[in-house]
Design an enzyme around this catalytic site. Sequence first.
Site, PDB file in Angstrom:
ATOM      1  CE  LYS A 173       6.850  10.749  -9.685  1.00 51.56           C
ATOM      2  NZ  LYS A 173       6.413   9.529 -10.356  1.00 51.56           N
ATOM      3  CB  CYS A 282      -1.321   1.704   2.139  1.00 55.90           C
ATOM      4  SG  CYS A 282      -2.892   2.574   2.069  1.00 55.90           S
ATOM      5  CD  GLU A 379       3.580  -1.772   2.307  1.00 56.73           C
ATOM      6  OE1 GLU A 379       4.531  -1.156   1.815  1.00 56.73           O
ATOM      7  OE2 GLU A 379       2.450  -1.279   2.457  1.00 56.73           O
TER       8      GLU A 379
HETATM    9  P1  NAD Z   1       7.198   4.057  -4.343  1.00 60.56           P
HETATM   10  O1  NAD Z   1       7.636   4.661  -3.055  1.00 60.56           O
HETATM   11  O2  NAD Z   1       8.162   3.244  -5.110  1.00 60.56           O
HETATM   12  O3  NAD Z   1       6.720   5.215  -5.349  1.00 60.56           O
HETATM   13  C1  NAD Z   1       5.705   6.132  -5.021  1.00 60.56           C
HETATM   14  C2  NAD Z   1       5.837   7.360  -5.900  1.00 60.56           C
HETATM   15  O4  NAD Z   1       7.051   8.037  -5.583  1.00 60.56           O
HETATM   16  C3  NAD Z   1       5.916   7.058  -7.407  1.00 60.56           C
HETATM   17  O5  NAD Z   1       5.227   8.059  -8.108  1.00 60.56           O
HETATM   18  C4  NAD Z   1       7.413   7.145  -7.688  1.00 60.56           C
HETATM   19  O6  NAD Z   1       7.733   7.471  -9.025  1.00 60.56           O
HETATM   20  C5  NAD Z   1       7.823   8.270  -6.751  1.00 60.56           C
HETATM   21  N1  NAD Z   1       9.218   8.296  -6.343  1.00 60.56           N
HETATM   22  C6  NAD Z   1      10.098   7.270  -6.279  1.00 60.56           C
HETATM   23  N2  NAD Z   1      11.288   7.712  -5.813  1.00 60.56           N
HETATM   24  C7  NAD Z   1      11.140   9.031  -5.550  1.00 60.56           C
HETATM   25  C8  NAD Z   1      12.005  10.041  -5.024  1.00 60.56           C
HETATM   26  N3  NAD Z   1      13.257   9.768  -4.675  1.00 60.56           N
HETATM   27  N4  NAD Z   1      11.521  11.290  -4.889  1.00 60.56           N
HETATM   28  C9  NAD Z   1      10.248  11.570  -5.221  1.00 60.56           C
HETATM   29  N5  NAD Z   1       9.382  10.665  -5.731  1.00 60.56           N
HETATM   30  C10 NAD Z   1       9.836   9.413  -5.882  1.00 60.56           C
HETATM   31  O7  NAD Z   1       5.880   3.262  -4.018  1.00 60.56           O
HETATM   32  P2  NAD Z   1       5.022   2.338  -4.987  1.00 60.56           P
HETATM   33  O8  NAD Z   1       5.724   1.038  -5.180  1.00 60.56           O
HETATM   34  O9  NAD Z   1       4.604   3.113  -6.185  1.00 60.56           O
HETATM   35  O10 NAD Z   1       3.696   2.120  -4.085  1.00 60.56           O
HETATM   36  C11 NAD Z   1       3.586   1.198  -3.081  1.00 60.56           C
HETATM   37  C12 NAD Z   1       3.757   1.808  -1.711  1.00 60.56           C
HETATM   38  O11 NAD Z   1       2.839   2.873  -1.501  1.00 60.56           O
HETATM   39  C13 NAD Z   1       3.468   0.812  -0.606  1.00 60.56           C
HETATM   40  O12 NAD Z   1       4.477   0.886   0.359  1.00 60.56           O
HETATM   41  C14 NAD Z   1       2.146   1.274  -0.021  1.00 60.56           C
HETATM   42  O13 NAD Z   1       1.905   0.917   1.309  1.00 60.56           O
HETATM   43  C15 NAD Z   1       2.251   2.747  -0.197  1.00 60.56           C
HETATM   44  N6  NAD Z   1       0.914   3.352  -0.149  1.00 60.56           N
HETATM   45  C16 NAD Z   1       0.526   4.062   0.964  1.00 60.56           C
HETATM   46  C17 NAD Z   1      -0.766   4.596   1.046  1.00 60.56           C
HETATM   47  C18 NAD Z   1      -1.245   5.354   2.263  1.00 60.56           C
HETATM   48  O14 NAD Z   1      -2.302   5.985   2.192  1.00 60.56           O
HETATM   49  N7  NAD Z   1      -0.533   5.333   3.385  1.00 60.56           N
HETATM   50  C19 NAD Z   1      -1.648   4.399  -0.013  1.00 60.56           C
HETATM   51  C20 NAD Z   1      -1.225   3.662  -1.111  1.00 60.56           C
HETATM   52  C21 NAD Z   1       0.055   3.151  -1.173  1.00 60.56           C
END
Ligand code: NAD
Length: 484
Positions: A173, A282, A379
């Site tokens: 997803k 990230c 963040e």
């Molecule tokens: P997000 O947590 O809002 O969403 C991430 C994913 O989770 C999306 O596909 C979203 O649809 C899904 N999602 C949302 N709620 C969910 C739930 N309750 N259950 C299951 N899936 C759910 O994050 P974002 O805004 O898309 O991305 C930014 C974040 O990602 C930042 O905090 C960043 O640091 C982090 N990130 C971490 C890494 C790493 O390698 N550590 C890499 C890239 C991004």
Amino acid sequence: MEYTKHQYIGGKWVAGEGTKRQIINPANESLIVEVQEASREQTEEAVKAARQAFETSSWPADVQRRVNSLHQLADLLEIKAEQFAAAETTNTGKPIRESRLDVNDTVTCLRYYADLASSRKPWEKEMHDGTTSKVMEEPIGVCALIVPWNFPLLLGIWKIAPALTAGNTVVFKPSEITPVSALMFTELIDQCDFPAGVFNLVLGTGQPVGETLVSHPDVDKVSFTGGSETGRKVNEQCARSFKRVSLELGGKSPLIVLEDADIEAAVEWSVFGAFFNQGQVCVASSRILVHQSIYHRFLDGLLNKLQQVKLGDPRDEETEMGPVISAVHQAKIEKYIELGKEEGAVLLHGGERQGNTGYYLTPAVFTEVSQHMRILQEEIFGPVVTIQAFTSDNEAIELANGTVYGLAAGVLSQDTERAERIASRLKAGTIWINSYHTPYVEAPWGGYKQSGIGRELGPQGLSGFTEVKHVNVSKELQPVGWYR
Ligand code: NAD
């Protein structure tokens, strides 16, 4: 884009029955495509298809087939690399040069895991009592792979490649706002020799699609990349059934500039570390810590450099920064910039909208910050950096470790032994000395503290998709009294 069906379930393209969503180009706010996402029932269908493929196809047991399929996929992707890079730039707004790097790294990752699969051997040892122990790594089963929008293709492959290599079947997803490269990638999968149901794609938001995957009893492992708050929910849900879970979460990573660092190079790395992909990374070095003795010279250099950064159309080869991902995200970043000023920090540069169309923000620099401020602790995930001064290594380490996160860090110094001593005391999963940002496919990636659980990339990334089984063999039936 001409896709009319947006889910791929059991080896077939299926029209979505969930929410319709317009996918927008953040550089000019134009419509890229309208997709129809999966319903809860369709998400369950995808899990069912993955389960069936895991139980009935040759995939989990046939290493050579997996190796061949992954290499085939890498070859197809390489041929279409430029189209993928262009699509990633259109959907995310990242500069085209950065999108090309992502696609290159994606191909490398597929090949790395395919090769690793063919070289892994079970561990075997004759034990002190004459028995033989064998340790095997087996696939876990059905894996739900959930990724965010900042590196839609690359982060997907960081999960898809090791999960498939290990013999699992998957439901993928992508983020609801960046599905384009996932649709294109799935087209390639469709052309390869994967048994139906081994790879499934569902589009949608956290609710209902993500939550359905995470809570589904037939999903054996969840591999999630995203924000720490969402990660917490995912972790809690998985804990209920002891579902295997790995979490790649947020960060607030420090870059430490020691007094002997070359100032010009330090400025370049700081700008790259903090503003690569508009700071929506990230591991972005969103906190720069500079030795007091070079603080003012560093700041002068930084301000000078920021005047020259090319912010604009991400398709332009010269562009260094594009727009942020969406209007909603732009507003969130601006709120943090206002908050920083209210907290008493000084906005020395940037933080303004540029142009009337597209979600452009000039790179923002805050000074006069204190460790407790929210702009330093939380963040922001955008082009905002804080600058702090320190006077000793101990102080730099204390400031660097002083958040709930622990994803990455950097140290710039001519004295690499001193930098390594500092690195050994930093609580972070990846530390670059005299560089920043490069992910190495052979080396692990992941977080200490609230930046996550588990590691991606490297052999560790593959282990995250396996169960370990120990089989101890006595050649002859032993009497029970033999046990000590
Ligand atoms: P997000 O947590 O809002 O969403 C991430 C994913 O989770 C999306 O596909 C979203 O649809 C899904 N999602 C949302 N709620 C969910 C739930 N309750 N259950 C299951 N899936 C759910 O994050 P974002 O805004 O898309 O991305 C930014 C974040 O990602 C930042 O905090 C960043 O640091 C982090 N990130 C971490 C890494 C790493 O390698 N550590 C890499 C890239 C991004």
